[in-house]
Design a protein around this motif. Sequence first.
Motif, mmCIF file in Angstrom:
data_model
loop_
_atom_site.group_PDB
_atom_site.id
_atom_site.type_symbol
_atom_site.label_atom_id
_atom_site.label_comp_id
_atom_site.label_asym_id
_atom_site.label_seq_id
_atom_site.Cartn_x
_atom_site.Cartn_y
_atom_site.Cartn_z
ATOM 1 N N PRO A 207 0.805 -1.231 0.000
ATOM 2 C CA PRO A 207 0.000 0.000 0.000
ATOM 3 C C PRO A 207 0.833 1.274 0.000
ATOM 4 N N ARG A 208 2.124 1.171 0.284
ATOM 5 C CA ARG A 208 2.967 2.367 0.193
ATOM 6 C C ARG A 208 3.162 2.799 -1.255
ATOM 7 N N ASN A 209 2.947 1.862 -2.189
ATOM 8 C CA ASN A 209 3.210 2.155 -3.598
ATOM 9 C C ASN A 209 2.010 2.752 -4.314
ATOM 10 N N THR A 210 0.837 2.231 -4.018
ATOM 11 C CA THR A 210 -0.368 2.749 -4.665
ATOM 12 C C THR A 210 -1.582 2.231 -3.922
ATOM 13 N N ASN A 211 -2.726 2.872 -4.130
ATOM 14 C CA ASN A 211 -3.932 2.466 -3.433
ATOM 15 C C ASN A 211 -4.728 1.473 -4.278
ATOM 16 N N TYR A 212 -5.767 0.908 -3.670
ATOM 17 C CA TYR A 212 -6.579 -0.082 -4.365
ATOM 18 C C TYR A 212 -7.165 0.509 -5.641
ATOM 19 N N ALA A 213 -7.009 -0.215 -6.734
ATOM 20 C CA ALA A 213 -7.526 0.171 -8.053
ATOM 21 C C ALA A 213 -6.921 1.481 -8.558
ATOM 22 N N GLY A 214 -5.847 1.935 -7.912
ATOM 23 C CA GLY A 214 -5.226 3.187 -8.329
ATOM 24 C C GLY A 214 -3.990 2.940 -9.173
ATOM 25 N N GLY A 215 -3.727 3.856 -10.092
ATOM 26 C CA GLY A 215 -2.544 3.763 -10.935
ATOM 27 C C GLY A 215 -2.719 2.769 -12.066
ATOM 28 N N ASN A 216 -1.723 2.737 -12.934
ATOM 29 C CA ASN A 216 -1.720 1.796 -14.047
ATOM 30 C C ASN A 216 -0.291 1.557 -14.520
ATOM 31 N N THR A 217 -0.088 0.432 -15.129
ATOM 32 C CA THR A 217 1.225 0.017 -15.626
ATOM 33 C C THR A 217 1.080 -0.393 -17.081
ATOM 34 N N SER A 218 2.197 -0.355 -17.803
ATOM 35 C CA SER A 218 2.128 -0.721 -19.224
ATOM 36 C C SER A 218 3.448 -1.309 -19.699
ATOM 37 N N ALA A 219 3.365 -1.999 -20.813
ATOM 38 C CA ALA A 219 4.554 -2.534 -21.492
ATOM 39 C C ALA A 219 4.321 -2.462 -22.995
ATOM 40 N N LYS A 220 5.394 -2.218 -23.730
ATOM 41 C CA LYS A 220 5.321 -2.166 -25.194
ATOM 42 C C LYS A 220 6.181 -3.280 -25.778
ATOM 43 N N GLY A 221 5.800 -3.719 -26.956
ATOM 44 C CA GLY A 221 6.560 -4.763 -27.630
ATOM 45 C C GLY A 221 6.031 -4.973 -29.030
ATOM 46 N N THR A 222 6.693 -5.814 -29.780
ATOM 47 C CA THR A 222 6.249 -6.119 -31.140
ATOM 48 C C THR A 222 5.616 -7.501 -31.169
ATOM 49 N N ALA A 223 4.677 -7.658 -32.096
ATOM 50 C CA ALA A 223 3.996 -8.939 -32.274
ATOM 51 C C ALA A 223 3.489 -9.012 -33.708
ATOM 52 N N PRO A 224 3.285 -10.214 -34.238
ATOM 53 C CA PRO A 224 2.785 -10.332 -35.610
ATOM 54 C C PRO A 224 1.337 -9.860 -35.722
ATOM 55 N N ASP A 225 1.035 -9.129 -36.770
ATOM 56 C CA ASP A 225 -0.354 -8.782 -37.077
ATOM 57 C C ASP A 225 -1.079 -10.079 -37.429
ATOM 58 N N PRO A 226 -2.205 -10.393 -36.784
ATOM 59 C CA PRO A 226 -2.870 -11.668 -37.042
ATOM 60 C C PRO A 226 -3.418 -11.794 -38.455
ATOM 61 N N VAL A 227 -3.506 -10.666 -39.181
ATOM 62 C CA VAL A 227 -4.026 -10.720 -40.547
ATOM 63 C C VAL A 227 -2.888 -10.820 -41.548
ATOM 64 N N THR A 228 -1.900 -9.896 -41.436
ATOM 65 C CA THR A 228 -0.831 -9.830 -42.437
ATOM 66 C C THR A 228 0.407 -10.606 -42.040
#
Length: 683
Positions: A25-46
């Motif tokens: 709880p020192r880092n963030t409260n319940y349901a508070g904040g957000n995290t993310s990551a970026k990366g590459t992946a194949p397009d499921p169509v092309t």
Amino acid sequence: MAPASKPHPAVGALIARSHRLGADPRNTNYAGGNTSAKGTAPDPVTGAEIELMWVKGSGGDLGTLTEPGLAVLRLDRLRALTGVYPGVDREDEMVAAFDFCAHGKGGAAPSIDTAMHGLLDAAHVDHLHPDSGIALACAADGEALTKECFGDAVVWVPWRRPGFRLGLDIAAVHKAHPEAIGCVLGGHGITAWGATSEECEANSLRIIRTAETFLAQRGKAEPFGPELPGYVPLPAAERRSRAAALAPLLRGLASTDRPQVGHFTDSDTVLDFLARAEHPRLAALGTSCPDHFLRTKVRPLVLDLPPTAPLAEVATRLKELHARYRAEYAAYYRRHAAPDSPAMRGADPAIVLVPGVGMFSYGKDKQTARVAGEFYVNAVNVMRGAEAVSSYRPIEEAEKFRIEYWELEEAKLRRMPAPKPLATRIALVTGAGSGIGRAIARRLAAEGACVVVADLDGDSAAAVAQELGGPDTAVPVTVDVTSEEQVEAALEQALLAFGGVDLVVNNAGISISKPLLETTAADWDRQHAIMARGSFLVSREAARAMIAQGMGGDIVYIASKNAVFAGPNNIAYSATKADQAHQVRLLAAELGEHGIRVNGVNPDGVVRGSGIFAGGWGAQRAAVYGVPEEKLGEFYAQRTLLKREVLPEHVANAVFALTGGDLTHTTGLHVPVDAGVAAAFLR
């Protein structure tokens, strides 16, 4: 067409990082904040490689985040939105545009902070609401303090409402300050970034822990001022007794606009704050971080009497303060509402502070009420940190209104599922550790009620409460209903657990089946003590709380077909059931003026799953009727008009029918649940 891709490696690392950050709880409260990551992946169509971002979706919690809780977006489309951004006045439109950036089905709904993550040129981003970071963000000279604390490693970003423009601002900060690991967002929280998940998490923790150390070493010892004479906390037992005495009144006041569930805490953080000289000034300033005041409202209601004031005086003053609070909240709404603002949602407080006793918090369910209280504790910690090194200065009232009555928040509320029939109702069921009582508790909880599972067998009560979902849904209470003191204590526990009581089911009982000449005075007294006396005691204490709440209520007696049918060898049991049946009529006549409905259920032949039958009653009745005990249920079924066996669930269905909202004008009724016993028809 390329085959469907497997889960990306970045997702596992992102979820693990989120769990670690969200667990503290020192880092963030319940349901508070957000995290993310970026990366590459194949397009499921092309099949071509494309850049994606996985980010915690709207309304999720970092500590319990799962893959379905992530929004998945194409970065090329998200970043292309900068070319069509219409400006701050129309930036809410950008949230709808995120839907066109979704990859595949897109996962969870993107939150307002999505732009903060996507426009920032860093592979991993954390946006958190730590108390230490918000203390700097809400200090009067937060920018200078941030510089003093972090040097060039963390950059100050002035307050801006969450949205696309804030994402552009933070992206510009990152570009202009390549040496920085993150930023402090004025009035809001922190954002950190990194090239790897590990680096991002380390940077987040570095900002949080550095700020904690800075506040501790740089701050003054008593930021809330000296103790107020006469405002020291009451002893633990005394303050909890006083909290229980105040709980029904406070819940009734907090439910003026719509029914609420309550939560109480007397944590040291709250008690110390309320014992200090500066608490009235600071509480009046309200909370600051958007996550805080969305759950706590802009400010709490604070009792301005010492904890030793007479209860009658306290009750009168609370009513006065509540009326003033509602008037001031309505004025706040009028000051800032625009023609297209959502309607005022309610003028009652979400937080009530009682010096020397503790904090009462309210919400649409127990979890919401509990979390509101947790957020106000966060707010107290923020005030302490800000006052320790500077002075607490939350964002302007107009900005708070823009957040509280944001159309995006309104849209989120509209997406919420419809409440269940018994939502916000608090039920106490006696004898709920087994049999009929357990079935009733299960049905009431399934229909949305908070349930106090009361039973003489504490272990059975605890097992049922855990089965129903634990303390946000059900709590166990060990009680002997023949004891006036234990019944009072059970109601007190209910009031402290959920704030009040609305629905009581008198189900506790035993059965002594003997002929008249073999029935002892002790048999008679024990049978009547548990069911006649016990029902009276429970009903009396429940009615006391219901009347104080002013919200009406339901009392249901599980009586019996034997209340109206005369059978052999059953004098003690049947007589006390007749007593219970008449209690229904008497209390319905007396309590109707308070909106309290009193009804009964008359079961018969509930053998399977019944604690009474398993405790010897079944063998006794089988002997009376000359059938094997294992065939007793079938025997009872065959003597009915419908030829159907009655189960505990059928009794529970009747309780719900009486209390679920359709029979609002029914009181004094007995509902037979006996599959049709003509001799027991009510006349």
